[in-house]
Structure formats: C-alpha cells, structure tokens
Design a protein around this motif. Sequence first.
Motif, mmCIF file in Angstrom:
data_model
loop_
_atom_site.group_PDB
_atom_site.id
_atom_site.type_symbol
_atom_site.label_atom_id
_atom_site.label_comp_id
_atom_site.label_asym_id
_atom_site.label_seq_id
_atom_site.Cartn_x
_atom_site.Cartn_y
_atom_site.Cartn_z
ATOM 1 N N VAL A 1 -18.332 97.967 36.539
ATOM 2 C CA VAL A 1 -18.132 97.086 36.117
ATOM 3 C C VAL A 1 -16.244 97.623 35.975
ATOM 4 C CG1 VAL A 1 -17.670 96.538 33.666
ATOM 5 C CG2 VAL A 1 -20.099 97.204 34.846
ATOM 6 N N LYS A 2 -15.842 98.998 36.214
ATOM 7 C CA LYS A 2 -14.396 98.554 36.086
ATOM 8 C C LYS A 2 -13.835 97.764 37.292
ATOM 9 C CE LYS A 2 -10.539 102.267 35.878
ATOM 10 N NZ LYS A 2 -9.851 102.068 37.872
ATOM 11 N N GLN A 3 -14.554 98.608 38.491
ATOM 12 C CA GLN A 3 -13.980 97.641 39.678
ATOM 13 C C GLN A 3 -14.161 95.939 40.150
ATOM 14 O OE1 GLN A 3 -16.636 99.630 42.566
ATOM 15 N NE2 GLN A 3 -15.005 100.325 43.895
ATOM 16 N N LEU A 4 -14.916 95.452 39.571
ATOM 17 C CA LEU A 4 -15.494 94.304 38.781
ATOM 18 C C LEU A 4 -13.812 93.907 38.211
ATOM 19 C CD1 LEU A 4 -16.983 91.241 39.210
ATOM 20 C CD2 LEU A 4 -17.774 92.180 36.766
ATOM 21 N N ASN A 5 -13.981 94.506 37.195
ATOM 22 C CA ASN A 5 -12.299 94.385 35.178
ATOM 23 C C ASN A 5 -11.322 94.410 37.120
ATOM 24 O OD1 ASN A 5 -14.112 93.293 33.442
ATOM 25 N ND2 ASN A 5 -14.325 95.002 33.182
ATOM 26 N N ASP A 6 -10.913 95.245 37.894
ATOM 27 C CA ASP A 6 -9.957 95.360 38.404
ATOM 28 C C ASP A 6 -9.971 93.766 39.302
ATOM 29 O OD1 ASP A 6 -9.300 98.045 37.235
ATOM 30 O OD2 ASP A 6 -9.914 99.029 39.002
ATOM 31 N N TRP A 7 -10.356 93.702 39.916
ATOM 32 C CA TRP A 7 -10.806 92.606 40.443
ATOM 33 C C TRP A 7 -10.060 91.344 40.079
ATOM 34 C CZ3 TRP A 7 -15.815 94.248 43.836
ATOM 35 C CH2 TRP A 7 -15.648 95.419 44.626
ATOM 36 N N ILE A 8 -10.749 91.957 38.625
ATOM 37 C CA ILE A 8 -11.240 90.165 37.916
ATOM 38 C C ILE A 8 -9.660 89.824 37.522
ATOM 39 C CG2 ILE A 8 -11.339 89.006 36.043
ATOM 40 C CD1 ILE A 8 -13.569 89.664 35.975
ATOM 41 N N ARG A 9 -8.966 91.417 37.258
ATOM 42 C CA ARG A 9 -6.723 91.240 36.984
ATOM 43 C C ARG A 9 -6.493 90.778 38.265
ATOM 44 N NH1 ARG A 9 -7.138 95.430 36.054
ATOM 45 N NH2 ARG A 9 -6.178 96.527 37.334
ATOM 46 N N LYS A 10 -7.127 91.287 39.776
ATOM 47 C CA LYS A 10 -6.448 91.002 40.657
ATOM 48 C C LYS A 10 -5.691 89.650 40.818
ATOM 49 C CE LYS A 10 -6.393 93.821 44.002
ATOM 50 N NZ LYS A 10 -6.772 94.748 44.986
ATOM 51 N N TYR A 11 -7.361 88.673 40.844
ATOM 52 C CA TYR A 11 -7.808 87.873 41.214
ATOM 53 C C TYR A 11 -7.205 86.690 40.011
ATOM 54 C CZ TYR A 11 -9.887 83.423 41.950
ATOM 55 O OH TYR A 11 -10.667 82.210 42.744
ATOM 56 N N LYS A 12 -6.497 86.813 39.205
ATOM 57 C CA LYS A 12 -6.205 86.362 38.364
ATOM 58 C C LYS A 12 -4.285 86.518 38.159
ATOM 59 C CE LYS A 12 -5.395 85.407 32.743
ATOM 60 N NZ LYS A 12 -4.088 84.931 33.374
ATOM 61 N N GLU A 13 -4.069 87.549 38.150
ATOM 62 C CA GLU A 13 -2.272 87.794 38.348
ATOM 63 C C GLU A 13 -2.324 86.777 39.582
ATOM 64 O OE1 GLU A 13 -1.775 92.231 39.571
ATOM 65 O OE2 GLU A 13 -2.267 92.773 37.590
ATOM 66 N N ALA A 14 -3.282 86.847 41.514
ATOM 67 C CA ALA A 14 -2.688 85.965 41.933
ATOM 68 C C ALA A 14 -2.430 84.467 42.208
ATOM 69 C CB ALA A 14 -3.870 86.737 43.696
ATOM 70 N N GLU A 15 -3.739 83.760 41.233
ATOM 71 C CA GLU A 15 -3.413 82.666 41.142
ATOM 72 C C GLU A 15 -2.387 82.009 40.028
ATOM 73 O OE1 GLU A 15 -7.435 80.324 39.075
ATOM 74 O OE2 GLU A 15 -6.674 82.080 38.566
ATOM 75 N N ASP A 16 -2.057 83.202 38.837
ATOM 76 C CA ASP A 16 -0.661 82.963 38.056
ATOM 77 C C ASP A 16 0.449 82.904 39.041
ATOM 78 O OD1 ASP A 16 -2.342 82.766 36.579
ATOM 79 O OD2 ASP A 16 -2.300 85.228 35.435
ATOM 80 N N LYS A 17 1.007 83.699 40.204
ATOM 81 C CA LYS A 17 1.944 83.607 41.076
ATOM 82 C C LYS A 17 2.079 82.580 42.267
ATOM 83 C CE LYS A 17 2.614 88.432 39.717
ATOM 84 N NZ LYS A 17 3.240 90.231 40.513
ATOM 85 N N GLY A 18 0.881 82.244 42.233
ATOM 86 C CA GLY A 18 0.546 81.173 43.378
ATOM 87 C C GLY A 18 0.710 81.613 44.947
ATOM 88 N N LEU A 19 -0.053 83.347 44.565
ATOM 89 C CA LEU A 19 -0.164 84.047 45.502
ATOM 90 C C LEU A 19 -1.506 83.143 46.777
ATOM 91 C CD1 LEU A 19 1.098 87.226 44.970
ATOM 92 C CD2 LEU A 19 2.620 85.359 46.135
ATOM 93 N N ASN A 20 -1.243 84.087 47.917
ATOM 94 C CA ASN A 20 -2.618 83.791 48.572
ATOM 95 C C ASN A 20 -4.256 84.245 48.010
ATOM 96 O OD1 ASN A 20 -4.892 84.380 51.332
ATOM 97 N ND2 ASN A 20 -3.898 81.999 51.753
ATOM 98 N N ILE A 21 -4.664 83.544 46.977
ATOM 99 C CA ILE A 21 -5.670 84.923 46.907
ATOM 100 C C ILE A 21 -6.541 86.111 47.511
ATOM 101 C CG2 ILE A 21 -7.740 85.650 45.280
ATOM 102 C CD1 ILE A 21 -6.826 82.223 43.617
#
Length: 702
Positions: A137-157
């Motif tokens: 679950v911790k890994q999943l949440n880390d990935w979700i956070r990384k996904y959202k950060e890339a999405e907010d910055k407009g980076l290639n996810i």
Amino acid sequence: MELFTEKFLSDKLGISQQAISNALKLIPCESKKVEGSAKPVKHYKFDDLPDRYKEKLRELGVKLKDEIKENKTTNISKANFTKKYLLAHPDKQKLAITKCRLIDFYKKRNSTLNQKQWLEQTLKNDISFDILGKVSVKQLNDWIRKYKEAEDKGLNIVESFIDSRGAVKGVKALNEIQKETAERYFLRASRPRISEIYRNMCHTFGDAMPSYDALNNYFREWKRKNPVLFEFSKSPDSAKNKFLAAYGSADAKATYKNQYWELDSTPADVICDDGKRYTVLAAIDVFSRRVVFHVADTSSAYSISQLLRKAILKLGIPENVVIDNGRDYTSNHFETICTNLKINMNIVPPFSGDCKPHVERVFGTLARELFEQIPGYIGHSVAERKELQSRKSFADKIKAQEKWRKEQALKTDEEKKVFRDAWKIKKENIGLDLTILESADGLQSWIDNWVDKLYEQREHKGIKTKPINKWNSDSTPVESIPDIRMLDLLLGESVIRRVGKKGIAYDGCNYAHIDLVEFTGHHVYIMAGRDMGYVLVYDENMNPICIAEDLEHMGKDRYAVRGAKKKSQQLMRQMDKIIKEAQAIKDVTIMDRIDAVRDVIETKTVAVTKHTETVDRLLNDSIMFEEKDKKELETSNRYDFKQKDEEGKPTKILPSGRPTFNSYFDRFLWDLKNNMVDDTTKKLAAKYPDIWEMAEKEAKVG
C-alpha cells in the motif's frame, strides 16, 4: 464534476422524465438556473446516479470532463516521449507503463473497497500486473503521489516512472574526436579491418588512444545503430535492395500497352564460338511485360536503334521510354530517333536499377533459365565462375594444357601467330564447358524462341497472367510504320552537312544529284539509313530537295562497313576454327523444351500508322521523289532494247543507264550480261575481286 439534468437523462436514456424524477427522488441534487426556464432546474452528479444509469451512459459514449482530461494526460500511445524514455531498456519502459496503468485503474476503482482490499484483488485477477511483483500500500501511495506531481507540473507521466539507475549504455572510452575519426575509417572500406584502423589511430592519438577492445566495441555499436549507412558503404546496390522503401507498384503508371517501355543492356553470361562475350539489349513493355532482346557487339546508338527497329516491328511504337543517362542512350542519334517518332525520353539517374525494375528482372530471368543451360556459360559473377571451374579436376586442367601444347608444337611459326584456339585455353577459361559453342546469331535465335515459346506463354507473377494474354486483352491500337524502308530512315542518322563541289561528303561517301548544284556551299539536312547508296536531302527549312546517290556504295550496309572496320582489328585474336566433334547431349535442356513447344498463343495486334511530322513528311516526299524519277524517265533519251514492253517496244531507262542495285554482285552481273563493263566497273572489280569472280561464274552459267 459533471452534472446532468432530468431532461438530458430522459433524452439520452430514452426514459420518460417522470420515471427519471421518481428514480432520483432520494438522490442529492443541486438547483441551478437554466436558460429558457423560469424556475431553477435540478442537476445530479454522475457519481450519485444509479449504476444502471452510469453503465448505460458509458455504453452510449458519454465522456465526462474529468475522464477526457485524464485521457489527454495519460494516453500512452500519444505521449511525447523524450530521450529518457527512448534510451531506456525495453523492460524499464514496460515497467513504467504498467505502473501508470495500475494508477489509472485505481482512480476508477469501486469505492466500496479499501486500498489494501482493492490492491490484493486487482493484482490477483489481472495477470498484466504480474510484472510489478508484490506491491505494498505504501508503494501504491508513493506512485499515486508521483503520478499527481507529474500531472500538476505538466510532465510526461510515463517518463516520471522510468528507473534511471544504472550506467548509460554505449562506449565511453573514446572521445568525440576519436569517434568521428573511427567513423571515417569505417566508411572508407567495404570491410573495415579494425586492427589496421587501431594502428592508424594509435599513430594519430598516441597514448590518448584507448584499447583495441574499446575501438572494436565502438565499431559493433556503430554498425548496429547505422545499418543502412554501413550497408551502403559496402555496396550501394545491396543497400537499396535491403533498405530502399518499396511502397506501391512500379507498373502502376502503365495503364495500356506501349505506354511505357524500359530499355537497358547487359553483357551476356555466355561465351560464343568466336571467343567473344556479346551484349544483350532489351526493351520491355511495362503494361504487358512483353519483351524484345537484341544481341550486339556492344551497347551503342546503332545497336539501340536496331533494338528499337525489332521491337517496333513486333510491338509498335511506344509513347515513353525509360532509359539511363549513358552515352549511347543520350547520343544525338538516339535523341533524333525519339524526336522523329515523337517518343518521350524518361532519363533516370545513374546506378538506379530500381527506376527500371522490370527490365532488370527480365535480364535475371533470362540468365537463370536460359544462359545457365547454354554451352559456354561462364557464371553471373566472378565467384560463380570460379565455382564452375572448380568442378573440373586439376588433372583435367593439366591434360587440356598438355594437349594444347602438343598441338602448338606441330604448327608453323606463322600458324602460331594466329593463336588458334588460344582463347579457349586461357587461365580464366580452364574448367569451363566450351564445347558446342553457339554463334551470336545462334544465341539470338535461342533467346527469341525462349521469349516466344516459354516466357510469353506462362503466367507472370507481377501481372497474374500470361504476357501474351495481357497484351491481347488490351484493345488499344498500336502505332507503327507501314514501310520498313521508311522505318530504317527514321531510325537512321539525321545530320547537317555542307554541300561541296563534289556533292555531300558523309561516312566516306560522296552523294551527288543535279539538284544539289544550286545549294553548293550551303548547309543541308540529310537522313541516312542502312543503305550507303543514298541519302534524303532537305534544305534548312526542311523542304525536300532530292535523293542524293553514291553508286559505288549502292546496296552496301552502312553499319556493317563500320563494324567490319572495327572487327578487322580483332581478327588476329580470333580463332579460325571451333571444336569439330560435338558431344552428344543426353539430358533434356531448356533448348529441347523450346523445340518441343507446339501450342503457342498467337499475337493479336491492331496496327495503325504512326503520324508525326517527320513520318508524314517522309510519306509525302517519297511520292514526290517517285514523280521526279518519272519526269527524268520521260525526258530520258536512253532505251533498254533487251527489255520490251507489252507493245514490243524497247523500254526507257534512266540517264545513268543502270538500274538501282542491292549489291556489288548484282551490278557486276548486270554489267557482264549487258556488256557495260567500263572503267568504273573495272575499278570496283579490282577492289572486290572475290565478288567479281563470283559474278563472272554466274554470268557464264547464265
């Protein structure tokens, strides 16, 4: 969040608005003003709708704003991948994409399950996520956070999930200057010798040059990354065959017969009985794949004109010819022929066999099927020729050499100078089958029979039918020239010459006519055909003047004379006899199959006269010349008392006193029978004693 009104749901789902209102009584809603309505209208969130409504809306293709945004952001197939993704290992690329898919799947999860339950159920039921292994679950949440950060910055996810750990692949020992130097060495040789390149680079860079292994590894890496460039450095033709794009069909441009012809020439892979390797010229109709071959000494403007003559008599006149930019095809002679017949010349760049694919392929088919089974076959390449030679044992080679030396020992010095059969015992010919050799005419005959009886009578893979049937299926009439003599003139040479006091000097002849007197000193336009005895003369405005004659060369073949002059220089190198005893051919060959063919589909060709300015002028001029001869005959005071007309009166003859002859033999025979042997005849007899002797014998018999 997307909101829906009762009216929208009623129209989309096909349910009455009253039924929708009853079903959504207990569902929370927001009242908003809508244009055209006096009262506020209820709006319902998509997530609050009954599941049956949600499923139905998705089936109907209703896209939510949030989903559209997610698709734009996470659509992997449209992602703008950069160097980081493209240089990553395929396994790392796949792992990053799978992590993004898992998060997309999570965002659309059933909210009744907590994270742990959803993760266990998803990994258990979907095998596509096995590549992730055990996910906490911790890994999943880390990935979700990384996904959202890339999405907010407009980076290639996807690239945000690429594991950039590990060394960058590629040879790093060589610096940029050394790599550029090495690449130049790689391109200079078709087969680079890395050891020699390494020594040269050590001489250039000294102690700064890395190890041999570093250079060798860089060569392998460069070759892998530049396959087309490396192949092209070895062989441009090979690179074209392997890598040149071949989209579409090369014959799509030809929609009817004689629209496009391809012309080319190649040396035959066969030695003939005079020890020569002749050239084979070909003209192929792209639409039907019908082909005409011509065997000649070399590829020249004259041999091409002979090929065209043969092809026009068989197929008609083409609209376009596809040729290369060789001197024989771009000569004034060939261009004049195309101008006279109004044939468009399509010139392709050098070494562009892919621009003439059909004639290239038919040469290959001819060589594989016919040449390989003809005595004197020498192979398609040097390597294949060596293979043929190796089939003969060393003892056979020595025996053949000893036999030849014994025969030479019995000959006189004069005979030895002729090098009788010497070409057959040359080192490069040892071991080849040189028995029962074909003459050039025999080779031409076998090629023509192969075309007529086999090639045109079987299905062609490119057109899915027989060439002869493809030709016959097209009702387009072909354009042709009705008079062969006129065709020879059109295929002959057209040049400008000055009229001198003795007439027109051209090709070693002096052409004279009474009508040329007033043009003395002027330039005129002449058309010269095969017969050396006459040329057609026109003024600068292309108005016909006359037919100028050279009686001494009447009936003589212009091109045969030229060929004889060239061939006389090779007579000492030619043999004066061939193998006397032929070996019996036991096995069936393609020549036996050609002779056995009886059922041949005949050509259906509708011929019409080709109308061009030159052809029409020649037709009109020929009538005018005949009328001029009639006028000269009317004013002539000479008669042939041996020839009587229907009333028994002697017939008139031209002022020259002689008819037109096709050969010196005919002239000598006519002079002897008519007691017309004068000084001119005696000079010709001294020049051609063999022909004179034959005429004398014939005159005595007569």
